[in-house]
Write an enzyme that holds these catalytic residues in place. Structure first.
Site, PDB file in Angstrom:
ATOM      1  N   ASP A  26       0.837  -1.207   0.000  1.00  0.00           N
ATOM      2  CA  ASP A  26       0.000   0.000   0.000  1.00  0.00           C
ATOM      3  C   ASP A  26       0.874   1.261   0.000  1.00  0.00           C
ATOM      4  O   ASP A  26       1.995   1.239   0.496  1.00  0.00           O
ATOM      5  CB  ASP A  26      -0.911  -0.038   1.239  1.00  0.00           C
ATOM      6  CG  ASP A  26      -2.093   0.892   1.099  1.00  0.00           C
ATOM      7  OD1 ASP A  26      -2.311   1.434  -0.009  1.00  0.00           O
ATOM      8  OD2 ASP A  26      -2.811   1.088   2.105  1.00  0.00           O
ATOM      9  N   HIS A  43       2.769   3.566  -8.911  1.00  0.00           N
ATOM     10  CA  HIS A  43       2.648   2.129  -9.192  1.00  0.00           C
ATOM     11  C   HIS A  43       3.899   1.606  -9.918  1.00  0.00           C
ATOM     12  O   HIS A  43       4.333   0.492  -9.670  1.00  0.00           O
ATOM     13  CB  HIS A  43       1.387   1.847 -10.017  1.00  0.00           C
ATOM     14  CG  HIS A  43       0.118   2.150  -9.265  1.00  0.00           C
ATOM     15  ND1 HIS A  43      -0.102   1.726  -7.974  1.00  0.00           N
ATOM     16  CD2 HIS A  43      -0.990   2.853  -9.612  1.00  0.00           C
ATOM     17  CE1 HIS A  43      -1.294   2.138  -7.569  1.00  0.00           C
ATOM     18  NE2 HIS A  43      -1.853   2.841  -8.539  1.00  0.00           N
ATOM     19  N   LEU A 137      11.466 -20.142  -5.256  1.00  0.00           N
ATOM     20  CA  LEU A 137      10.543 -19.224  -4.570  1.00  0.00           C
ATOM     21  C   LEU A 137       9.187 -19.349  -5.241  1.00  0.00           C
ATOM     22  O   LEU A 137       9.104 -19.304  -6.468  1.00  0.00           O
ATOM     23  CB  LEU A 137      11.039 -17.773  -4.691  1.00  0.00           C
ATOM     24  CG  LEU A 137      10.091 -16.692  -4.163  1.00  0.00           C
ATOM     25  CD1 LEU A 137      10.064 -16.689  -2.625  1.00  0.00           C
ATOM     26  CD2 LEU A 137      10.515 -15.297  -4.646  1.00  0.00           C
TER      27      LEU A 137
HETATM   28  C1  FPP Z   1      -1.754   0.226  -3.364  1.00  0.00           C
HETATM   29  O1  FPP Z   1      -1.356   1.559  -3.398  1.00  0.00           O
HETATM   30  C2  FPP Z   1      -1.226  -0.513  -4.496  1.00  0.00           C
HETATM   31  C3  FPP Z   1      -1.979  -1.091  -5.484  1.00  0.00           C
HETATM   32  C4  FPP Z   1      -3.450  -1.061  -5.523  1.00  0.00           C
HETATM   33  C5  FPP Z   1      -1.349  -1.789  -6.598  1.00  0.00           C
HETATM   34  C6  FPP Z   1      -0.102  -2.557  -6.306  1.00  0.00           C
HETATM   35  C7  FPP Z   1       0.533  -2.823  -7.572  1.00  0.00           C
HETATM   36  C8  FPP Z   1       1.841  -2.760  -7.836  1.00  0.00           C
HETATM   37  C9  FPP Z   1       2.908  -2.501  -6.848  1.00  0.00           C
HETATM   38  C10 FPP Z   1       2.212  -2.990  -9.249  1.00  0.00           C
HETATM   39  C11 FPP Z   1       3.056  -4.194  -9.428  1.00  0.00           C
HETATM   40  C12 FPP Z   1       2.341  -5.468  -9.418  1.00  0.00           C
HETATM   41  C13 FPP Z   1       2.656  -6.470 -10.264  1.00  0.00           C
HETATM   42  C14 FPP Z   1       2.052  -7.793 -10.074  1.00  0.00           C
HETATM   43  C15 FPP Z   1       3.588  -6.279 -11.375  1.00  0.00           C
HETATM   44  P1  FPP Z   1      -2.477   2.670  -3.443  1.00  0.00           P
HETATM   45  O2  FPP Z   1      -2.680   3.060  -4.863  1.00  0.00           O
HETATM   46  O3  FPP Z   1      -3.699   2.199  -2.738  1.00  0.00           O
HETATM   47  O4  FPP Z   1      -1.803   3.823  -2.648  1.00  0.00           O
HETATM   48  P2  FPP Z   1      -2.527   4.939  -1.751  1.00  0.00           P
HETATM   49  O5  FPP Z   1      -3.272   4.201  -0.685  1.00  0.00           O
HETATM   50  O6  FPP Z   1      -1.376   5.734  -1.214  1.00  0.00           O
HETATM   51  O7  FPP Z   1      -3.413   5.721  -2.667  1.00  0.00           O
END
Ligand code: FPP
Length: 247
Positions: A26, A43, A137
């Site tokens: 997150d 992201h 893994l």
């Molecule tokens: C949460 O941050 C993150 C996500 C919803 C997406 C996680 C995805 C990645 C790290 C991309 C890589 C994944 C793969 C499988 C290649 P948020 O957007 O909720 O952050 P915020 O709470 O600060 O708005």
């Protein structure tokens, strides 16, 4: 992405390494906002961090890593962000699959492929297929994943297959989940300060240790990861019983 030599950090202080670590990644959006960047830049930075953490799992001896990449609730985000995230995942598979495969990473998908764009569906199927025999893994990617949906799906499959009520035990139930055949997570990490599971591994989390940190996911580097593993090593797991010293 993963090198045979490793290199994140020495493993000597880690007495008890969790076999299975699950991470709620997150804080990508907040990381980007802090820098005046669009959310997708967060992201992308999160994806780069994932490379480092996969390598760190190999270095530290973690055998299973489960990541929460996209929840069944994430579809409610603006279309531009959803499209950007799915495109990013598609590019990551193109770019990293060969390296992951050569380095012994087994990719598994947790969730439903149904609503995903067809080309992403086939890339995921292919990634799962070509890495199935790897065992260095296990990387579980929870994508279009919801914990309640997983439990309902397991119950539906058991009913469709005609299991008798006596056959529906906790062990049987576990086998019908997306994680069937894998041990439950020992440690669940959530970055960016929130203290909730958000529909992640609802069944499997029953006895997991929980570690939360205010650090945003893109900044949660192998040093931070190591801190989480050290904290885990200091916990006394009781599984509802008493610690040995109090028996
Ligand atoms: C949460 O941050 C993150 C996500 C919803 C997406 C996680 C995805 C990645 C790290 C991309 C890589 C994944 C793969 C499988 C290649 P948020 O957007 O909720 O952050 P915020 O709470 O600060 O708005």
């Amino acid at each position: 992405m993963v090198s045979a030599e490793g290199g994140s950090a020495p493993t000597n202080e880690l007495d008890t390494v969790p076999q299975h670590v699950a991470i709620i990644m997150d804080g990508n959006g907040r990381w980007a906002r802090q820098r005046g960047l669009p959310r997708l830049a967060g992201h992308r930075a999160g994806t780069e961090n994932l490379r480092r953490i996969i390598q760190a799992c190999v270095d530290f001896g973690v055998k299973i890593l489960t990541i929460y990449a996209f929840s069944t609730e994430n579809w409610t985000r603006p279309q531009e962000e959803v499209g950007g995230l799915l495109a990013l995942m598609s590019r990551v598979i193109d770019r990293e699959l060969d390296n992951l495969r050569k380095n012994g990473v087994q990719i598994r998908h947790l969730g439903s492929l149904d609503e995903l764009p067809p080309d992403l569906q086939s890339k995921i199927r292919h990634a799962v297929q070509v890495t199935a025999a790897n065992d260095r893994l296990v990387l579980n990617v929870a994508l279009n994943y919801g914990g309640r949906r997983e439990i309902v799906g397991a119950a539906q499959r058991m009913m469709r297959e005609g299991l008798a009520p006596e056959q529906v035990t906790e062990q049987t139930f576990s086998r019908y989940l997306y994680t069937g055949g894998l041990p439950d997570p020992d440690l669940i990490i959530r970055t960016a300060g929130e203290m909730r599971l958000s529909n992640f591994l609802v069944w499997q989390a029953a006895y997991a240790e929980f570690y939360a940190t205010p650090t945003y996911w893109p900044d949660f580097d192998p040093k931070e990861f190591r801190k989480a593993l050290v904290a885990y090593g200091q916990r006394t797991r009781k599984f509802g019983g008493l610690p040995d010293a109090d028996r």
